[in-house]
Design an enzyme around this catalytic site. Sequence first.
Site, PDB file in Angstrom:
ATOM      1  N   ASP A  61       1.202  -1.120   0.089  1.00 44.54           N
ATOM      2  CA  ASP A  61      -0.148   0.276  -0.006  1.00 44.54           C
ATOM      3  C   ASP A  61       0.946   1.201   0.118  1.00 44.54           C
ATOM      4  OD1 ASP A  61      -2.130  -1.137   0.663  1.00 44.54           O
ATOM      5  OD2 ASP A  61      -2.253  -1.118   2.381  1.00 44.54           O
ATOM      6  N   LYS A  89      -2.519   2.019  -5.886  1.00 45.57           N
ATOM      7  CA  LYS A  89      -2.868   2.611  -6.798  1.00 45.57           C
ATOM      8  C   LYS A  89      -2.014   1.915  -8.421  1.00 45.57           C
ATOM      9  CE  LYS A  89      -2.028   6.914  -6.039  1.00 45.57           C
ATOM     10  NZ  LYS A  89      -0.837   7.926  -6.273  1.00 45.57           N
ATOM     11  N   MET A 116      -7.660   8.795  10.130  1.00 45.30           N
ATOM     12  CA  MET A 116      -8.643   9.067   8.554  1.00 45.30           C
ATOM     13  C   MET A 116      -9.577  10.280   9.031  1.00 45.30           C
ATOM     14  SD  MET A 116      -9.017   5.542   7.161  1.00 45.30           S
ATOM     15  CE  MET A 116      -9.500   4.563   8.755  1.00 45.30           C
TER      16      MET A 116
HETATM   17  N1  SAH Z   1      -3.149   0.386   9.246  1.00 45.62           N
HETATM   18  C1  SAH Z   1      -2.800   2.141  10.052  1.00 45.62           C
HETATM   19  C2  SAH Z   1      -3.987   2.755   9.475  1.00 45.62           C
HETATM   20  C3  SAH Z   1      -4.479   2.711   8.778  1.00 45.62           C
HETATM   21  S1  SAH Z   1      -5.869   3.939   8.105  1.00 45.62           S
HETATM   22  C4  SAH Z   1      -1.876   2.088  11.730  1.00 45.62           C
HETATM   23  O1  SAH Z   1      -2.167   1.140  12.150  1.00 45.62           O
HETATM   24  O2  SAH Z   1      -1.396   2.478  11.276  1.00 45.62           O
HETATM   25  C5  SAH Z   1      -4.952   5.358   7.802  1.00 45.62           C
HETATM   26  C6  SAH Z   1      -5.283   5.995   8.046  1.00 45.62           C
HETATM   27  O3  SAH Z   1      -3.736   5.995   8.886  1.00 45.62           O
HETATM   28  C7  SAH Z   1      -4.148   7.801   7.386  1.00 45.62           C
HETATM   29  O4  SAH Z   1      -5.530   7.903   7.292  1.00 45.62           O
HETATM   30  C8  SAH Z   1      -3.695   8.725   9.233  1.00 45.62           C
HETATM   31  O5  SAH Z   1      -4.955   8.611   9.918  1.00 45.62           O
HETATM   32  C9  SAH Z   1      -3.381   7.238   9.820  1.00 45.62           C
HETATM   33  N2  SAH Z   1      -1.346   7.273   8.519  1.00 45.62           N
HETATM   34  C10 SAH Z   1      -0.852   5.939   8.229  1.00 45.62           C
HETATM   35  N3  SAH Z   1       0.196   6.586   8.031  1.00 45.62           N
HETATM   36  C11 SAH Z   1       0.369   7.697   8.401  1.00 45.62           C
HETATM   37  C12 SAH Z   1       1.468   9.199   8.658  1.00 45.62           C
HETATM   38  N4  SAH Z   1       3.080   8.587   7.947  1.00 45.62           N
HETATM   39  N5  SAH Z   1       1.096   9.985   8.883  1.00 45.62           N
HETATM   40  C13 SAH Z   1       0.051  10.400   8.937  1.00 45.62           C
HETATM   41  N6  SAH Z   1      -1.588   9.868   9.550  1.00 45.62           N
HETATM   42  C14 SAH Z   1      -1.019   8.833   9.068  1.00 45.62           C
END
Ligand code: SAH
Length: 343
Positions: A122, A143, A254
Site C-alpha cells: 500500500d 494505486k 482518517m
Molecule cells: N493500519 C494503519 C492505519 C490505517 S488507516 C496504522 O496502524 O497506522 C490510514 C490512516 O492512518 C490515515 O488516514 C492516517 O490517519 C493514518 N496514518 C498512517 N500513516 C500515517 C503517517 N505517516 N502520517 C500521518 N497519518 C498516518
Amino acid sequence: MQLSIDLTGRDVLVAGSATAARQAVRRYEAAGAVVHRLETPHSATLTRLPEELFLVAAVADGQPGWVTFLDRCREAGIPVAAEPAAGSAGHVTLVGGGPGTSDLLTVAAVKALRDADVVFYDRLAPYQELPLLTSAKLVDVGKKPGHHKVSQADIEKLMVESALAGNNVVRLKGGDPYVFGRGGEEVAACVAAGVKVQVVSGVTSAISVPAAAGIPVTHREVSHLFTVVSGHAPLTEKEHEHLAGLGGTIVVLMGIGTLHQLAAGLRRAGMRPDMPMAVVERGYRPGQRTTIADLGTITSAAAGCSNPAVLVIGEVVRVAEANRQHVGAAADLDRLAASLLGS
Ligand code: SAH
C-alpha cells in the site's frame, strides 16, 4: 554485524533444485552476480564449472549427493556459502510496515520481506525503500495506472492465488495490520482458501505519528488512557458523549474529512473549547507538519490540512509544547554559554 561483498559481474554457481533455489537465485541476480545453475548433484558430474567461479551458493534442498560436489569445490579453493531452501508450499504473511519509514520496520518485517517472492504493498507502507529490502516482485495495490485503487476483494484474490501458485507472499500494510487495516479480513480470506497465513505486527501511526510531533499519548498525571477512533465516518452523538466523558487522550485516524463534525460533536458533548488539539500530517515523511490549535479553533486552523494525518485531542498536546519550549530554552542556554565562552 553484516558484511557485504560486491558481486557485480562475478560468476556465482547456485546449486539446488529449482523450487528450493529460487530465492537464492533472485538474491544473487539482484546483487549483480552472473548466476550459473546446477539443479541436481548428478548434473554436477556432467557439467564443466565456469573458469572464474567466485562463489558456490549451496542451497539446502535435501538432495544427499551435493556433499561430494561441494567438497570438490572447496578443494579447488572455491568458497561455498550455505543458503536456506525456499519452501515449496506458498503462504501469506501480513506485515505491518509502520508509519512510512523503513527505520520503523520490525526485525520480523525485514526478514519476511527478504524471504518474499512477491510483495503486495500500500501507499502508506514504506514502499520507496522496498527495492533495498527485497528482491521480490513488487505489486502496488494502493494505486493502479489510471489511479484506481485495487478493490479489497481483488487484493485478497491476488494474494491467495499467488500463494496457491507456491509463492511466499508478503502483504505489506501501513502501520499495524489490525488497526483499521482490514488485516482480519485478509486473514479470513487466506483461511477460507486453505492458505497458511501469519501476521507480523507493526508500529501503528496512532502512537508513532503523535510521537513524531513530540506528543506522548499518555503522560503521568495528565492522561492515563487513550482511545483510537476512526474518523472515516462521522461519529454518533452517543460516541461524542462517551469520548468527551472519558477525559483521556483521543487519537483519530482518517479524520480530516470529518474534523468539523468531530469538533462540533465534542463541543456539544460538553468538552471545553480550549482543549488542545493537534493535527500531524505526513508523519516521518518529507513535508511532515504539525498544526496546533484548540477544539474551538481547530476547524479553521486545519483548513489546509490533508491526509494522511493523525488528530490528537487532549492535554498531552501541551506536554509536547512544554517539551519544545524546554528544548528551545536549552538551545538558548547553549547560545548563552557559547557567547560567554567566546567573549
Ligand atoms: N493500519 C494503519 C492505519 C490505517 S488507516 C496504522 O496502524 O497506522 C490510514 C490512516 O492512518 C490515515 O488516514 C492516517 O490517519 C493514518 N496514518 C498512517 N500513516 C500515517 C503517517 N505517516 N502520517 C500521518 N497519518 C498516518
